[in-house]
Design a protein around this motif. Structure first.
Motif, PDB file in Angstrom:
ATOM      1  N   PHE A 121     -20.127 -55.997  26.792  1.00 13.30           N
ATOM      2  CA  PHE A 121     -19.106 -55.302  26.006  1.00 13.30           C
ATOM      3  C   PHE A 121     -19.294 -55.599  24.519  1.00 13.30           C
ATOM      4  O   PHE A 121     -19.792 -56.669  24.149  1.00 13.30           O
ATOM      5  CB  PHE A 121     -17.709 -55.755  26.416  1.00 13.30           C
ATOM      6  N   PRO A 122     -18.881 -54.670  23.628  1.00  9.67           N
ATOM      7  CA  PRO A 122     -18.904 -54.967  22.182  1.00  9.67           C
ATOM      8  C   PRO A 122     -18.073 -56.207  21.880  1.00  9.67           C
ATOM      9  O   PRO A 122     -17.068 -56.465  22.545  1.00  9.67           O
ATOM     10  CB  PRO A 122     -18.280 -53.715  21.560  1.00  9.67           C
ATOM     11  N   ILE A 123     -18.477 -56.934  20.858  1.00  4.96           N
ATOM     12  CA  ILE A 123     -17.846 -58.223  20.573  1.00  4.96           C
ATOM     13  C   ILE A 123     -16.363 -58.076  20.227  1.00  4.96           C
ATOM     14  O   ILE A 123     -15.551 -58.950  20.554  1.00  4.96           O
ATOM     15  CB  ILE A 123     -18.609 -58.958  19.447  1.00  4.96           C
ATOM     16  N   ARG A 124     -15.966 -56.970  19.597  1.00 10.56           N
ATOM     17  CA  ARG A 124     -14.556 -56.781  19.255  1.00 10.56           C
ATOM     18  C   ARG A 124     -13.697 -56.628  20.507  1.00 10.56           C
ATOM     19  O   ARG A 124     -12.571 -57.129  20.571  1.00 10.56           O
ATOM     20  CB  ARG A 124     -14.396 -55.560  18.338  1.00 10.56           C
ATOM     21  N   ILE A 125     -14.234 -55.928  21.503  1.00 12.54           N
ATOM     22  CA  ILE A 125     -13.512 -55.782  22.766  1.00 12.54           C
ATOM     23  C   ILE A 125     -13.421 -57.121  23.475  1.00 12.54           C
ATOM     24  O   ILE A 125     -12.380 -57.494  24.025  1.00 12.54           O
ATOM     25  CB  ILE A 125     -14.199 -54.732  23.665  1.00 12.54           C
ATOM     26  N   ARG A 126     -14.514 -57.877  23.435  1.00 11.63           N
ATOM     27  CA  ARG A 126     -14.513 -59.208  24.063  1.00 11.63           C
ATOM     28  C   ARG A 126     -13.476 -60.119  23.416  1.00 11.63           C
ATOM     29  O   ARG A 126     -12.741 -60.827  24.103  1.00 11.63           O
ATOM     30  CB  ARG A 126     -15.905 -59.836  23.957  1.00 11.63           C
ATOM     31  N   ASN A 127     -13.435 -60.092  22.094  1.00  7.48           N
ATOM     32  CA  ASN A 127     -12.456 -60.926  21.385  1.00  7.48           C
ATOM     33  C   ASN A 127     -11.029 -60.513  21.717  1.00  7.48           C
ATOM     34  O   ASN A 127     -10.150 -61.357  21.931  1.00  7.48           O
ATOM     35  CB  ASN A 127     -12.679 -60.826  19.873  1.00  7.48           C
TER      36      ASN A 127
ATOM     37  N   GLN B 249      -5.666 -62.208  24.281  1.00  7.34           N
ATOM     38  CA  GLN B 249      -4.394 -61.573  24.638  1.00  7.34           C
ATOM     39  C   GLN B 249      -3.354 -62.584  25.120  1.00  7.34           C
ATOM     40  O   GLN B 249      -2.188 -62.516  24.742  1.00  7.34           O
ATOM     41  CB  GLN B 249      -4.615 -60.506  25.720  1.00  7.34           C
ATOM     42  N   PHE B 250      -3.780 -63.548  25.954  1.00 10.01           N
ATOM     43  CA  PHE B 250      -2.808 -64.504  26.493  1.00 10.01           C
ATOM     44  C   PHE B 250      -2.369 -65.534  25.461  1.00 10.01           C
ATOM     45  O   PHE B 250      -1.420 -66.287  25.693  1.00 10.01           O
ATOM     46  CB  PHE B 250      -3.369 -65.191  27.754  1.00 10.01           C
ATOM     47  N   LEU B 251      -3.045 -65.549  24.298  1.00 12.56           N
ATOM     48  CA  LEU B 251      -2.634 -66.428  23.201  1.00 12.56           C
ATOM     49  C   LEU B 251      -1.811 -65.682  22.150  1.00 12.56           C
ATOM     50  O   LEU B 251      -1.366 -66.272  21.175  1.00 12.56           O
ATOM     51  CB  LEU B 251      -3.871 -67.041  22.535  1.00 12.56           C
ATOM     52  N   ILE B 252      -1.632 -64.378  22.354  1.00  7.73           N
ATOM     53  CA  ILE B 252      -0.848 -63.560  21.418  1.00  7.73           C
ATOM     54  C   ILE B 252       0.436 -63.052  22.071  1.00  7.73           C
ATOM     55  O   ILE B 252       1.547 -63.358  21.621  1.00  7.73           O
ATOM     56  CB  ILE B 252      -1.678 -62.357  20.903  1.00  7.73           C
ATOM     57  N   LEU B 253       0.292 -62.288  23.144  1.00  7.49           N
ATOM     58  CA  LEU B 253       1.452 -61.587  23.713  1.00  7.49           C
ATOM     59  C   LEU B 253       2.499 -62.513  24.333  1.00  7.49           C
ATOM     60  O   LEU B 253       3.674 -62.420  23.963  1.00  7.49           O
ATOM     61  CB  LEU B 253       0.974 -60.537  24.722  1.00  7.49           C
TER      62      LEU B 253
END
Length: 310
Positions: free
Chosen positions: A264-270, A275-279
């Protein structure tokens, strides 16, 4: 562990390799996000601590969920903000292991606290007359000790199993350290580590099953009356939303960590990885603050005191 550190003193975190000119923007957005997470969680924790009307099991468990959110984000955001100010994104072996422990004990604590909260709602709605005799202060203390001790001790075992493996690489394809990434750098694959990981994941899934069973019972009881449906909407819907958000973000991270994410592109990987550290840490206090009537009432009263529109 000392042998590992002598061979590879530094790991390189490659998640920011394509950030380029956007680093200042990412830094500003991350700083605002982290400030919001701290402010939202601290506000709810302080309100539960200082307001006697909120000294009930549900709110005590909720404040622990917010404490856990602050603990987990502390393992990620300060280091990430430093990396956004630097051209070299490295982390020592010792700090990497510490970051692994902090982030993943927090993720496991999230599940155990949500499980305890579902039990609290089950007793409150399905056995209301026995609620205070079942959830005594002593019982609450035991549930909280279990909710915190199980993840903290389980993660110690995982870390001990990880540090005994010699390291033969230094590149971590992520914004932060996690156990799967460190294990992938090992000189050899360990069956014991794989068995332990499967065991832990299975136990976590069992907790989700327990939560689902609890809510099946709750829905069965609530659906028969208007009062029950209203109570379910006010106190259980926020918990279900929080649980679904965490389950979805945890699944993203699990697929990222153990799957072939390099394609996957690195932006998608990041995006998948954090997500679990933001939402959850951001939305947990917001969802509960707006949905639970008692907390909303107190926040509104305080806002009016400071001339803020409520």
């Amino acid at each position: 562990m000392m042998e590992n550190m002598s061979a590879f003193k530094l790991f390189v975190l490659s998640g920011l390799q394509e950030s380029g000119v956007y680093k200042p923007l990412y830094f500003l957005l991350t700083l605002i996000l982290y400030a919001l997470i701290i402010a939202a969680n601290l506000t709810l924790i302080l309100n539960v601590t200082m307001e006697k009307s909120l000294h009930e099991p549900m709110y005590i468990f909720l404040s622990n969920l917010c404490v856990n959110g602050l603990y987990g984000t502390l393992g990620f955001y300060p280091k990430f903000l430093l990396d956004l100010q630097s051209d070299v994104h490295t982390i020592t072996y010792g700090w990497c292991i510490l970051q692994v422990y902090a982030i993943y004990t927090s993720a496991m604590c999230e599940i155990t606290i949500l499980t305890v909260m579902s039990y609290d709602r089950y007793v409150a709605i399905c056995k209301p007359l026995q609620y205070h005799s079942i959830l005594t202060p002593h019982a609450i203390l035991k549930l909280l000790l279990l909710a915190w001790a199980y993840p903290l001790l389980t993660s110690v075992v995982a870390i001990l199993l990880t540090v005994r493996i010699p390291i033969c690489g230094s590149l971590i394809h992520k914004l932060f350290c996690d156990n799967p990434s460190v294990l992938k750098l090992g000189c050899s694959q360990s069956i014991i580590n794989q068995i332990w990981s499967i065991t832990v994941i299975t136990l976590q899934l069992m907790q989700f099953v327990f939560i689902l069973i609890s809510y099946c019972h709750i829905i069965h009881v609530c659906i028969s009356s208007n009062e029950g449906r209203a109570k379910f909407t006010k106190t259980c819907v926020p918990h279900i939303l929080v649980m679904l958000i965490f389950a979805t973000t945890a699944l993203f991270d699990l697929l990222y960590s153990w799957g072939e994410s390099k394609h996957f592109p690195i932006r998608i990987r990041n995006a998948l990885a954090v997500q679990f550290l933001i939402l959850p840490p951001l939305l947990n206090p917001i969802i509960y603050g707006f949905q639970l009537p008692q907390i909303r009432k107190i926040l509104c009263r305080q806002s009016c005191k400071h001339k803020i529109m409520c």
